[in-house]
Design an enzyme around this catalytic site. Structure first.
Site, PDB file in Angstrom:
ATOM      1  N   HIS A  26       0.852  -1.208   0.000  1.00 19.87           N
ATOM      2  CA  HIS A  26       0.000   0.000   0.000  1.00 19.87           C
ATOM      3  C   HIS A  26       0.881   1.249   0.000  1.00 19.87           C
ATOM      4  O   HIS A  26       1.435   1.620   1.036  1.00 19.87           O
ATOM      5  CB  HIS A  26      -0.910   0.008   1.245  1.00 19.87           C
ATOM      6  CG  HIS A  26      -1.891   1.147   1.267  1.00 19.87           C
ATOM      7  ND1 HIS A  26      -3.235   0.966   1.486  1.00 19.87           N
ATOM      8  CD2 HIS A  26      -1.736   2.485   1.110  1.00 19.87           C
ATOM      9  CE1 HIS A  26      -3.857   2.122   1.463  1.00 19.87           C
ATOM     10  NE2 HIS A  26      -2.963   3.071   1.235  1.00 19.87           N
ATOM     11  N   HIS A  81       1.347   5.449  -1.705  1.00 22.73           N
ATOM     12  CA  HIS A  81       0.913   6.592  -2.516  1.00 22.73           C
ATOM     13  C   HIS A  81       2.168   7.174  -3.152  1.00 22.73           C
ATOM     14  O   HIS A  81       3.012   7.728  -2.462  1.00 22.73           O
ATOM     15  CB  HIS A  81       0.222   7.647  -1.649  1.00 22.73           C
ATOM     16  CG  HIS A  81      -1.020   7.131  -0.988  1.00 22.73           C
ATOM     17  ND1 HIS A  81      -2.255   7.196  -1.589  1.00 22.73           N
ATOM     18  CD2 HIS A  81      -1.210   6.495   0.181  1.00 22.73           C
ATOM     19  CE1 HIS A  81      -3.161   6.643  -0.805  1.00 22.73           C
ATOM     20  NE2 HIS A  81      -2.562   6.190   0.282  1.00 22.73           N
ATOM     21  N   ASN A 117      -5.472   7.210  -5.925  1.00 18.84           N
ATOM     22  CA  ASN A 117      -6.189   8.453  -5.575  1.00 18.84           C
ATOM     23  C   ASN A 117      -5.464   9.693  -6.076  1.00 18.84           C
ATOM     24  O   ASN A 117      -5.117  10.596  -5.330  1.00 18.84           O
ATOM     25  CB  ASN A 117      -6.448   8.533  -4.060  1.00 18.84           C
ATOM     26  CG  ASN A 117      -5.176   8.569  -3.228  1.00 18.84           C
ATOM     27  OD1 ASN A 117      -4.142   8.040  -3.631  1.00 18.84           O
ATOM     28  ND2 ASN A 117      -5.250   9.191  -2.065  1.00 18.84           N
ATOM     29  N   LYS A 150      -9.839  -0.512  -5.606  1.00 20.39           N
ATOM     30  CA  LYS A 150      -9.906   0.095  -4.280  1.00 20.39           C
ATOM     31  C   LYS A 150     -11.259   0.730  -4.006  1.00 20.39           C
ATOM     32  O   LYS A 150     -11.764   1.520  -4.799  1.00 20.39           O
ATOM     33  CB  LYS A 150      -8.810   1.164  -4.185  1.00 20.39           C
ATOM     34  CG  LYS A 150      -8.830   1.985  -2.921  1.00 20.39           C
ATOM     35  CD  LYS A 150      -7.984   1.388  -1.830  1.00 20.39           C
ATOM     36  CE  LYS A 150      -8.112   2.170  -0.529  1.00 20.39           C
ATOM     37  NZ  LYS A 150      -6.839   2.405   0.133  1.00 20.39           N
ATOM     38  N   HIS A 199     -10.606   0.898   2.039  1.00 19.42           N
ATOM     39  CA  HIS A 199     -10.389   1.912   3.072  1.00 19.42           C
ATOM     40  C   HIS A 199     -11.583   1.790   4.002  1.00 19.42           C
ATOM     41  O   HIS A 199     -12.695   2.192   3.648  1.00 19.42           O
ATOM     42  CB  HIS A 199     -10.293   3.326   2.475  1.00 19.42           C
ATOM     43  CG  HIS A 199     -10.007   4.369   3.510  1.00 19.42           C
ATOM     44  ND1 HIS A 199      -8.800   5.022   3.605  1.00 19.42           N
ATOM     45  CD2 HIS A 199     -10.759   4.832   4.543  1.00 19.42           C
ATOM     46  CE1 HIS A 199      -8.830   5.853   4.645  1.00 19.42           C
ATOM     47  NE2 HIS A 199     -10.017   5.765   5.226  1.00 19.42           N
ATOM     48  N   HIS A 213      -4.588  -0.824   5.948  1.00 19.76           N
ATOM     49  CA  HIS A 213      -4.128  -0.008   7.087  1.00 19.76           C
ATOM     50  C   HIS A 213      -5.062  -0.083   8.300  1.00 19.76           C
ATOM     51  O   HIS A 213      -5.637   0.915   8.717  1.00 19.76           O
ATOM     52  CB  HIS A 213      -3.870   1.453   6.681  1.00 19.76           C
ATOM     53  CG  HIS A 213      -4.883   2.095   5.779  1.00 19.76           C
ATOM     54  ND1 HIS A 213      -6.230   2.087   6.042  1.00 19.76           N
ATOM     55  CD2 HIS A 213      -4.732   2.761   4.607  1.00 19.76           C
ATOM     56  CE1 HIS A 213      -6.852   2.735   5.085  1.00 19.76           C
ATOM     57  NE2 HIS A 213      -5.968   3.134   4.196  1.00 19.76           N
ATOM     58  N   LEU A 228      -4.950   9.083   8.044  1.00 17.29           N
ATOM     59  CA  LEU A 228      -6.254   8.418   8.113  1.00 17.29           C
ATOM     60  C   LEU A 228      -6.107   6.974   7.654  1.00 17.29           C
ATOM     61  O   LEU A 228      -5.410   6.726   6.671  1.00 17.29           O
ATOM     62  CB  LEU A 228      -7.277   9.149   7.236  1.00 17.29           C
ATOM     63  CG  LEU A 228      -7.725  10.496   7.804  1.00 17.29           C
ATOM     64  CD1 LEU A 228      -8.588  11.240   6.785  1.00 17.29           C
ATOM     65  CD2 LEU A 228      -8.493  10.320   9.114  1.00 17.29           C
ATOM     66  N   ASP A 246       1.332   2.521   3.626  1.00 19.60           N
ATOM     67  CA  ASP A 246       0.468   3.693   3.425  1.00 19.60           C
ATOM     68  C   ASP A 246       1.310   4.969   3.410  1.00 19.60           C
ATOM     69  O   ASP A 246       0.847   6.007   3.869  1.00 19.60           O
ATOM     70  CB  ASP A 246      -0.650   3.768   4.478  1.00 19.60           C
ATOM     71  CG  ASP A 246      -1.732   4.777   4.100  1.00 19.60           C
ATOM     72  OD1 ASP A 246      -1.817   5.141   2.913  1.00 19.60           O
ATOM     73  OD2 ASP A 246      -2.479   5.205   5.005  1.00 19.60           O
TER      74      ASP A 246
HETATM   75  C1  NCD Z   1      -3.723   9.139   2.112  1.00 22.65           C
HETATM   76  C2  NCD Z   1      -3.259  10.173   1.110  1.00 22.65           C
HETATM   77  O1  NCD Z   1      -2.694  11.199   1.515  1.00 22.65           O
HETATM   78  O2  NCD Z   1      -3.417   9.945  -0.099  1.00 22.65           O
HETATM   79  N1  NCD Z   1      -3.697   9.717   3.421  1.00 22.65           N
HETATM   80  C3  NCD Z   1      -3.613   9.039   4.580  1.00 22.65           C
HETATM   81  O3  NCD Z   1      -3.722   9.670   5.625  1.00 22.65           O
HETATM   82  N2  NCD Z   1      -3.388   7.756   4.630  1.00 22.65           N
HETATM   83  C4  NCD Z   1      -5.069   8.621   1.741  1.00 22.65           C
HETATM   84  C5  NCD Z   1      -5.417   7.338   2.470  1.00 22.65           C
HETATM   85  O4  NCD Z   1      -4.833   6.280   2.202  1.00 22.65           O
HETATM   86  O5  NCD Z   1      -6.298   7.384   3.335  1.00 22.65           O
HETATM   87 ZN    ZN Z   2      -3.428   5.022   1.710  1.00 26.38          ZN
END
Ligand code: NCD
Ligand code: ZN
Length: 348
Positions: A17, A19, A45, A103, A140, A178, A223, A251
């Site tokens: 996971h 970003h 996202n 997702k 999520h 997560h 989150l 995450d």
């Molecule tokens: C993530 C993001 O910034 O894209 N933020 C987070 O707090 N984890 C989005 C997500 O996975 O919830």
């Molecule tokens: Zn995430």
């Protein structure tokens, strides 16, 4: 796995996971993930979100183009489900090998989720098709009902959404992403083999007090939000239990310092630069270094039906100072553990 008094060598791990963002920030953060992990599940996202096979393939190309020469890394792409997702698009994503998962972001649950699903009933046909073709659902797991306390949103989601979904679609592989609560760890442990969970380093290290220690700490805000201490302890137990249902997913969610240190700061913790060092500290503290390889390198591939990686990585028991800020190709980002000293050092 081999371990001596001061070295730990494990099969090359994956991050289930991440970003990676896009554009200049992508180029700035990608090397940190690619340095430690052979593959990563890449969250969709973006703005606009990655909702089609064509968008997933194009994003994968941008990631490969941003990868420094000589680095060996495979991005595993994920589709972003919306109320309007076409079931056949997901089937095509699976067939063509572009998508490794899809997702579910409940609409407005977190960063970049405005186009998310407003009611899982709206994607019922999509989920049935995913079950048929064997495309895993990544969840999520938070309700977005403003009347539900932010610290209860994950537990309520299990009761209202996830438990019924798993019951109705028993053949669908589901990753509860997560997880942050004892309830989630228990739900996953008690579910059948088609349900697994990822756990982040921050939820193993911090409880909710860290967000308010002596003042508001935006870099501890992500989150789902960190919960009470007894939840952190339950997550530590799950991660280090050796159960194949729990595996590594950082995450890592980079945001520029200015976007975090703001009147309405973004959620997300950038933990990629020292991810393995951070997890290793937890496994050592729990007396479970023998379970680290399973969590980091074996359970994820087994769940996704992918081969384990060739090669190994080694961590050395030595002080590792984490900088206060990292320059991600021109964007300053504060990493998790900023200014701390960790006890393990990644050697490669
Ligand atoms: C993530 C993001 O910034 O894209 N933020 C987070 O707090 N984890 C989005 C997500 O996975 O919830
Ligand atoms: Zn995430």
């Amino acid at each position: 796995m081999t371990s001596t008094a001061n070295r730990l060598t494990i099969r090359r791990p994956d991050d289930w996971h991440v970003h990676l963002r896009d554009g200049a920030v992508l180029a700035g953060v990608l090397p940190y993930t690619a340095r430690q992990f052979a593959r990563a599940i890449v969250m969709p996202n973006l703005s606009p979100p990655v909702t089609t096979v064509a968008a997933g393939a194009a994003y994968r190309e941008r990631i490969m183009a941003a990868l420094p020469a000589g680095m060996d890394f495979t991005p595993l792409m994920v589709a972003y489900l919306t109320d309007g997702t076409d079931p056949e698009e997901m089937a095509r994503g699976k067939e063509t090998g572009v998508f490794t998962g899809a997702k579910l972001y409940p609409a407005h649950a977190t960063t970049g989720s405005a186009h998310g699903v407003t009611d899982v009933a709206n994607i019922r046909k999509v989920l049935e098709r995913m079950e048929q073709v064997g495309l895993p659902l990544l969840v999520h797991g938070e309700v977005t009902d403003a009347h539900v306390d932010i610290f209860d949103r994950e537990a309520v989601f299990i009761d209202r959404v996830l438990a019924p979904l798993v019951r109705d679609l028993p053949g669908l592989r589901v990753v509860f992403e997560h997880i942050t609560t004892a309830e989630a760890a228990q739900f996953v442990a008690e579910s059948g083999p088609n349900v697994a969970a990822t756990i982040t380093p921050q939820h193993l290290h911090i409880n909710r007090n860290a967000i308010f220690a002596g003042g508001i700490r935006p870099h501890m805000y992500c989150l789902p939000i960190a919960k009470r201490e007894h939840h952190r302890l339950a997550l530590r137990k799950a991660a280090t239990s050796g159960s194949p249902k729990f595996f590594l997913g950082t995450d890592t969610a980079p945001h520029a310092v200015g976007a975090k240190e703001a009147a309405c700061g973004c959620a997300g913790i950038f933990n990629a630069p020292y991810a393995l060092e951070s997890y290793a500290a937890v496994f050592e503290e729990e007396g479970a270094l023998d379970k680290f390889e399973g969590f980091a390198s074996l359970h994820g591939p087994a769940f996704y039906g992918l081969p384990v990686n060739e090669g190994t990585v080694t961590l050395e028991k030595a002080p590792c100072a984490v900088p206060e800020v990292i320059d991600a190709n021109g964007t300053p980002i504060v990493p998790f553990h900023a200014g701390e000293e960790l006890g393990w050092r990644f050697l490669g």
